[in-house]
Design a protein around this motif. Structure first.
Motif, PDB file in Angstrom:
ATOM      1  N   SER A  26       0.850  -1.191   0.000  1.00  0.00           N
ATOM      2  CA  SER A  26       0.000   0.000   0.000  1.00  0.00           C
ATOM      3  C   SER A  26       0.883   1.237   0.000  1.00  0.00           C
ATOM      4  N   THR A  84      -8.249  -7.421  -3.832  1.00  0.00           N
ATOM      5  CA  THR A  84      -9.293  -8.082  -3.059  1.00  0.00           C
ATOM      6  C   THR A  84      -9.103  -9.594  -3.158  1.00  0.00           C
ATOM      7  N   PHE A  92      -2.209  -3.595   5.147  1.00  0.00           N
ATOM      8  CA  PHE A  92      -3.215  -3.515   4.090  1.00  0.00           C
ATOM      9  C   PHE A  92      -4.615  -3.559   4.689  1.00  0.00           C
ATOM     10  N   LEU A 147     -11.853  -5.130   2.278  1.00  0.00           N
ATOM     11  CA  LEU A 147     -12.291  -5.379   0.902  1.00  0.00           C
ATOM     12  C   LEU A 147     -13.174  -6.618   0.812  1.00  0.00           C
ATOM     13  N   VAL A 188      -7.250   1.895   1.945  1.00  0.00           N
ATOM     14  CA  VAL A 188      -7.988   0.806   1.308  1.00  0.00           C
ATOM     15  C   VAL A 188      -9.489   1.097   1.303  1.00  0.00           C
ATOM     16  N   TRP A 237      -9.559  -3.142  -6.754  1.00  0.00           N
ATOM     17  CA  TRP A 237      -8.320  -3.646  -6.160  1.00  0.00           C
ATOM     18  C   TRP A 237      -8.066  -5.045  -6.720  1.00  0.00           C
TER      19      TRP A 237
END
Length: 388
Positions: free
Chosen positions: A157, A182, A297, A302, A322, A366
Motif C-alpha cells: 500500500s 481483493t 493492508f 475489501l 484501502v 483492487w
C-alpha cells in the motif's frame, strides 16, 4: 514443472517460505500474487521456494514455473531464519538465479544476485509492543540491513511505502507500491444471498492480538450499549459481536472482557474458518468492525465490501487508504468516536445504504492483475539495471 526448454531466460526465485498450511494475512497475499503472476506470460522463468508445496500444486502445469521444496525452512521463526541466511544464498547460486524476490520482507544478508523485498507492514517499528518475541528481536537485527541492501523494495500500500521511507530514509528512492487486491475467493460467493440473523451482529475478522485493538473495541462496544438511544432499544435489535480469528498472544485482559460479554450473550467467538463459513458470516453480518491500530493492508475491509457489507475502520494508514470514502472512519483510540461510529453504522439507514451500494464496485478496483503488473515492472527495472 521443468523449465529446461526456456532456461536461457533469466530465472527469478520467489521466497514463499512464510506460507504455512493454514495461510492468513501475509501468506494469503503470497498465494494471490503467485496465482496472478503464473496466469500471465513473462520474459522470465520462475523458481518458487516453499516449505508447503501442496499449496502451489497448480504450478506443475504452468510452463516456466518450478517449485523447490524446502523442508528445512518449515516450522519456527528460527528455522526459517537459518534457512534464509545460509541455505537460500546457496540455492540461488546453484540455480544461477538472476533475481530473488523475498516475499517475507527478510532476505539473506549475503547474496549472489540482486534482491527485491516486500514490506508487508512495519507494525514492529510503529507499535513494538504488539509484536511478540523472538520475532521482534529478529526483525530489529535483520530488517534494516535487508532494506539497505535490497535492489528494490515493494509495499502492499502507499501507507506502507510512506512508513518505510519515513523510518528508513535511505531507502526512499527504491520503494514502489505494488498494491494488493481483493482476495479472489469472495467473488464466487458474493452473488449469493442469505437471510440475516434474528439478532443483528457486528463482525470482526482477524487474529485476537494487541495490534487489532480489541481491548478498545470491546470497551467501546460497552459504551455503545450504554448510549441513551441504544439503551432504550429492544435488546434483540441491538447488534451483538461475532469474532472470527485465531488466538493471539498477550491477550489475558481481552480474554477477561470477552468472557464477560459472552456471559451476557453479546459475543460469539469462532476460530479461523474456511472461506465458505467466512463468506456466510459476511453475508449475514450487520457491519464489519475493523478499527486496528496498524495494518499493512487490511483484507477484511475489501472482503466485506465485496459482499456489500458496511465497514467501520480506522481513520489512518492503510485502512483509510484501502477503504477510501466507502467506510465509516473512526479514531481507533477514542472510545467515544468508536462507540458513536458503531451507532452510525448500525442505525443510520442512508449511510448504510450508501456504503453497501459502493462497496462491491470499490472492491473490484483492487485487482491482483494490477499487483502482478506492478511487480513485474519492478523485476524488469532491477534485471535491466543489473545487466548494465
Amino acid at each position: 514443472m521443468s523449465v529446461s526448454s526456456s532456461r536461457q531466460r533469466p530465472l527469478i526465485a520467489l521466497d514463499a517460505l512464510l506460507v504455512n498450511r493454514t495461510p492468513t494475512g501475509v501468506g494469503r497475499s503470497i498465494l494471490e500474487l503467485v496465482r496472478a503472476m503464473s496466469s500471465r506470460s513473462w520474459d522470465w522463468d520462475f523458481l518458487l521456494l516453499a516449505s508447503e508445496p501442496d499449496l502451489f500444486a497448480h504450478l506443475e502445469e504452468v510452463p516456466g514455473w518450478r517449485v523447490q521444496v524446502c523442508p528445512d525452512a518449515a516450522g519456527s521463526t528460527l528455522r526459517k531464519a537459518l534457512f534464509t541466511q545460509f541455505q537460500l544464498p546457496r540455492i540461488c547460486r546453484q540455480e544461477k538465479v538472476a533475481l530473488l524476490h523475498s516475499l517475507q520482507f527478510v532476505s539473506p544478508l549475503i547474496m549472489p544476485c540482486p534482491c527485491v523485498v516486500t514490506v508487508h507492514d512495519l507494525a514492529w517499528r510503529r507499535f513494538p509492543g504488539t509484536v511478540e518475541q523472538p520475532r521482534l528481536g529478529y526483525y530489529r537485527a535483520v530488517v534494516p540491513p535487508t532494506l539497505n541492501r535490497a535492489a528494490a523494495i515493494v509495499t502492499n500500500s502507499q501507507a506502507t511505502a510512506s512508513d518505510t521511507a519515513a523510518l528508513y530514509p535511505a531507502t526512499a528512492g527504491k520503494i514502489s507500491p505494488t498494491f494488493f487486491g481483493t482476495p479472489s475467493w469472495v467473488w464466487s460467493q458474493a452473488r449469493n444471498s442469505m437471510a440475516p440473523e434474528e439478532r443483528p451482529f457486528f463482525l470482526f475478522v482477524g487474529t485476537l492480538e494487541p495490534r487489532k485493538n480489541l481491548e478498545n473495541l470491546l470497551e467501546a462496544y460497552e459504551v455503545f450499549r450504554a448510549l441513551p438511544q441504544v439503551a432504550e432499544m429492544d435488546p434483540t435489535s441491538v447488534p451483538s459481536l461475532l469474532f472470527i480469528g485465531g488466538k493471539g498472544w498477550r491477550d489475558s485482559k481481552i480474554q477477561e472482557m470477552m468472557a464477560r460479554l459472552r456471559a451476557q450473550g453479546d459475543l460469539e467467538i469462532l476460530d479461523y474458518c474456511n472461506t465458505a463459513r467466512l463468506g456466510q458470516s459476511y453475508q449475514r453480518a450487520h457491519a464489519l468492525l475493523f478499527p486496528s491500530l496498524h495494518e499493512g493492508f487490511g483484507f477484511p475491509i475489501l472482503e466485506a465490501m465485496a459482499f456489500g457489507l458496511p465497514v467501520l475502520t480506522s481513520d489512518r494508514g492503510a485502512m483509510a487508504e484501502v477503504a477510501g470514502q466507502n467506510a465509516c472512519l473512526v479514531n481507533p483510540e477514542d472510545m467515544a468516536d468508536l462507540a458513536n461510529g458503531m451507532a452510525r453504522i448500525a442505525f443510520d439507514g442512508p449511510l448504510r445504504e450508501r456504503l453497501s451500494q459502493a462497496g462491491p464496485g470499490w472492491a473490484r478496483q483492487w485487482s491482483w492483475e494490477r499487483t502482478a503488473d506492478l511487480t513485474a515492472g519492478v523485476y524488469r527495472r532491477v534485471i535491466q539495471g543489473a545487466a548494465r
